[in-house]
Design a protein around this motif. Structure first.
Motif, short mmCIF file in Angstrom:
data_model
loop_
_atom_site.label_atom_id
_atom_site.label_comp_id
_atom_site.label_asym_id
_atom_site.label_seq_id
_atom_site.Cartn_x
_atom_site.Cartn_y
_atom_site.Cartn_z
N ALA A 54 -27.15 -4.35 26.57
CA ALA A 54 -27.21 -4.41 25.11
C ALA A 54 -26.55 -3.15 24.54
CB ALA A 54 -28.66 -4.50 24.65
N GLY A 55 -25.71 -3.33 23.53
CA GLY A 55 -24.98 -2.21 22.98
C GLY A 55 -23.91 -1.67 23.90
N SER A 56 -23.42 -2.53 24.81
CA SER A 56 -22.46 -2.06 25.82
C SER A 56 -21.17 -1.53 25.21
CB SER A 56 -22.12 -3.20 26.79
OG SER A 56 -21.46 -4.26 26.12
N ALA A 57 -20.82 -1.98 24.01
CA ALA A 57 -19.56 -1.57 23.38
C ALA A 57 -19.79 -0.65 22.18
CB ALA A 57 -18.77 -2.79 22.92
N THR A 58 -21.06 -0.24 21.93
CA THR A 58 -21.35 0.52 20.71
C THR A 58 -22.32 1.68 20.91
OG1 THR A 58 -23.08 -1.11 20.23
CG2 THR A 58 -20.97 -1.39 19.10
N ALA A 59 -23.04 1.75 22.04
CA ALA A 59 -24.14 2.69 22.16
C ALA A 59 -23.69 4.14 22.15
CB ALA A 59 -24.94 2.41 23.43
N GLY A 60 -22.48 4.43 22.64
CA GLY A 60 -21.97 5.79 22.67
C GLY A 60 -22.35 6.54 23.93
N ASP A 61 -21.63 7.63 24.22
CA ASP A 61 -21.89 8.50 25.37
C ASP A 61 -21.79 7.76 26.70
OD1 ASP A 61 -22.30 10.73 23.76
OD2 ASP A 61 -24.42 10.22 23.48
N ASP A 62 -21.01 6.68 26.76
CA ASP A 62 -20.83 5.91 27.99
C ASP A 62 -19.33 5.67 28.17
OD1 ASP A 62 -20.82 4.18 30.12
OD2 ASP A 62 -22.43 2.92 29.36
N VAL A 63 -18.74 6.26 29.21
CA VAL A 63 -17.30 6.21 29.37
C VAL A 63 -16.82 4.84 29.87
CG1 VAL A 63 -15.33 7.59 30.19
CG2 VAL A 63 -17.57 8.63 30.06
N SER A 64 -17.74 3.96 30.25
CA SER A 64 -17.35 2.60 30.64
C SER A 64 -16.73 1.82 29.50
CB SER A 64 -18.54 1.83 31.21
OG SER A 64 -19.49 1.55 30.20
N VAL A 65 -16.82 2.33 28.26
CA VAL A 65 -16.17 1.63 27.14
C VAL A 65 -14.65 1.61 27.32
CG1 VAL A 65 -18.03 2.04 25.50
CG2 VAL A 65 -16.17 3.74 25.74
N VAL A 66 -14.10 2.43 28.19
CA VAL A 66 -12.67 2.35 28.52
C VAL A 66 -12.31 0.92 28.90
CG1 VAL A 66 -10.93 3.05 30.22
CG2 VAL A 66 -12.43 4.76 29.18
N ALA A 67 -13.22 0.25 29.64
CA ALA A 67 -12.98 -1.13 30.07
C ALA A 67 -13.73 -2.15 29.22
CB ALA A 67 -13.40 -1.31 31.53
N ASN A 68 -14.76 -1.74 28.48
CA ASN A 68 -15.59 -2.70 27.75
C ASN A 68 -15.29 -2.78 26.26
OD1 ASN A 68 -17.04 -3.35 30.11
ND2 ASN A 68 -18.36 -1.56 29.84
N ASN A 69 -14.76 -1.73 25.67
CA ASN A 69 -14.28 -1.75 24.29
C ASN A 69 -13.54 -0.44 24.02
OD1 ASN A 69 -13.72 -2.11 21.58
ND2 ASN A 69 -15.78 -1.56 20.91
N PRO A 70 -12.22 -0.43 24.15
CA PRO A 70 -11.48 0.84 24.01
C PRO A 70 -11.67 1.52 22.66
CG PRO A 70 -9.99 -1.06 23.98
CD PRO A 70 -11.32 -1.57 24.41
N ALA A 71 -11.97 0.75 21.61
CA ALA A 71 -12.17 1.36 20.30
C ALA A 71 -13.34 2.33 20.30
CB ALA A 71 -12.39 0.27 19.24
N ALA A 72 -14.35 2.09 21.16
CA ALA A 72 -15.54 2.93 21.19
C ALA A 72 -15.30 4.28 21.85
CB ALA A 72 -16.69 2.20 21.90
N MET A 73 -14.10 4.50 22.41
CA MET A 73 -13.78 5.84 22.92
C MET A 73 -13.78 6.86 21.78
SD MET A 73 -10.86 5.40 25.89
CE MET A 73 -9.60 4.77 24.76
N SER A 74 -13.67 6.40 20.56
CA SER A 74 -13.69 7.32 19.41
C SER A 74 -15.03 8.04 19.28
CB SER A 74 -13.37 6.56 18.12
OG SER A 74 -14.38 5.59 17.87
N GLU A 75 -16.08 7.54 19.96
CA GLU A 75 -17.37 8.21 19.94
C GLU A 75 -17.48 9.30 21.00
OE1 GLU A 75 -20.12 7.41 17.75
OE2 GLU A 75 -18.32 6.58 16.76
#
Length: 478
Positions: A54-75
């Protein structure tokens, strides 16, 4: 013994080869009609698994967003490296019966536990390269599965071993369009490999030759029964061979994502990962018992096959597409806790059928139907910040299956799943943190309403499945 075949004509060859190629289809032709739902994996982050993604693409402080939602790297402000490994333990125990195309029961046990324990690694790095730009790269395994049965089990003509794995190399970038909206995109290089094995029912192949000969007018119908008995005596039930198929390919895809900062405490994201098309190429190896080799070498059968030699080492190709996914993700951040929701869609209906082409003309093209349907994954979970160093996590999820009892296969005996997850995180200092998570997967009964091999062997029964996941990760901020 073989004089009753009658005269040999050129028209016989495609019919005879079609009968002989049935056993090969059991090897290359079923990897997906078997194999998160089916052979999809979400296990690329211990932190996300602790809250059931849950929150895999929005929670923040998780570098796996590189593969799960690149836009969330902005966090992610700074440069981060994250390494994860997940041990996936899956159990699949079959109970049921099987019979051949003539209705005779097939001997053998229930195959033991077809599940296994496998490690799934993931590595990510992300860095901020300007006030509004971020870039990242990662290695992850979005698809993978393995089942393996005893070699003499009752469903050996349907499957013995299945192993499929896709490795993604992802290169991502994000841009902060405004202070409240970011866009991200990824280029993906995916290597998919498969290994498939099954037994070959040569008794049914021999009987198929007789039926094809009658259909072609080469064998008088009045002599078919006696000839079938003669071939059955030479190649009785249990005259099994073995097919082992391996193939791999590189394919390329893309990803687009968006992140909206709705309020200082609320974030919403959308992400789309494209399907990736592969043309698997590899080799097929066969084991042929002496009595079958003798039958195939007799002058009459050799003439019937027009000199073609089946069940020899050969190469082959098959098109395979890993499905597209789309995810909507929400996260609410409070002082002492965070809570998220994820809803994901997977385009499993790309698996309509698998067409296999062989270099050996003795194994003509085979087609296997899948007819899978699209699936949904829904989860809710969150974090509780016990102290400024220690975080507790939990989550619940449901993951639907693309298969039904009518098209389910023993290679991946999948059914709808429910996840219960817990996790813990420890931040040693401002640079380093470690996370650990555990998930138990409850799986609905997976019924097989007559799964048929390509030589007409029918497997009927059900599976008792479950899964356990244990994940560890380490993150360092430079």
């Amino acid at each position: 013994m073989y004089k009753s075949f009658g005269p040999i004509t050129g028209a016989a060859r495609p019919l005879a080869l079609a009968a002989l190629s049935l056993a090969v289809a059991a090897g290359l032709g079923v990897p997906m009609s078997a194999h998160a739902s089916a052979f999809q994996l979400k296990e690329d982050s211990a932190k996300a698994m602790g809250r059931a993604y849950a929150g895999s693409a929005t929670a923040g402080d998780d570098v796996s967003v590189v593969a799960n939602n690149p836009a969330a790297m902005s966090e992610l402000h700074g440069t981060y490296f994250q390494a994860d490994v997940t041990a996936i333990n899956f159990s699949a125990k079959f109970s049921g019966t099987a019979h051949d195309a003539a209705g005779n029961p097939i001997s053998g046990g229930n195959g033991g536990d077809a599940g296994t324990t496998l490690p799934v690694p993931a590595f990510f790095i992300a860095t901020q390269v300007g006030q509004r730009w971020h870039i990242g790269a990662g290695l992850s395994v979005p698809f993978g599965f393995q089942t393996e049965y005893d070699r003499n089990w009752v469903g050996r003509y349907n499957a013995i071993k299945t192993k499929l794995e896709s490795l993604d190399a992802t290169f991502s970038a994000s841009y902060d369009v405004t202070d409240t909206f970011s866009l991200g995109a990824s280029l993906i290089a995916q290597r998919t490999s498969a290994e498939l094995s099954s037994a070959i029912n040569y008794n049914m192949v021999g009987q198929g030759l007789v039926q094809q000969g009658v259909a072609a007018g080469l064998i008088p119908a009045a002599q078919a029964s006696a000839l079938a008995q003669q071939i059955g005596a030479l190649v009785p039930a249990g005259s099994d061979g073995y097919a082992d198929i391996k193939g791999n390919d590189w394919g390329y895809g893309w990803q687009l994502g968006g992140l909206w900062r709705l309020t200082p405490n609320d974030r919403f994201a959308l992400d789309y990962h494209s399907k990736i098309t592969h043309k698997l190429s590899g080799s097929a190896n066969f084991t042929v018992p002496d009595n079958v080799a003798y039958l195939l070498s007799t002058p009459t059968v050799a003439a019937l096959l027009n000199g073609a030699v089946p069940f020899q080492h050969t190469t082959g190709t098959a098109n395979l597409t890993t499905p597209a996914t789309a995810t909507a993700s929400y996260w609410h951040q409070a002082q002492k806790f965070g809570i998220g929701i994820d809803l994901s869609w997977t385009q499993w209906n790309v698996f309509k059928q698998l067409v296999v082409h062989y270099a050996n003309a003795a194994q003509p093209t085979t087609v296997e139907p899948f007819n899978w349907h699209n699936t949904w994954y829904a989860s809710i979970g969150g974090d509780y910040y016990l102290t400024n160093k220690l975080t507790l996590r939990g989550g619940l999820a449901v993951d639907t299956t693309p298969t039904r009892a009518s098209n389910r296969d023993p290679r991946v005996p999948d059914s709808t799943r429910q996840f219960v997850t817990v996790g813990i995180g420890y931040k040693a200092n401002q640079h380093f943190e470690i996370d650990a998570s555990f998930a138990h997967i409850f799986v609905n009964a997976a019924h097989l309403d007559g799964s048929s091999s390509s030589t007409g062997d029918v497997l009927t029964g059900s599976y008792n499945d479950y899964g356990n996941l244990f994940s560890l990760s380490a993150q360092y901020k430079f």
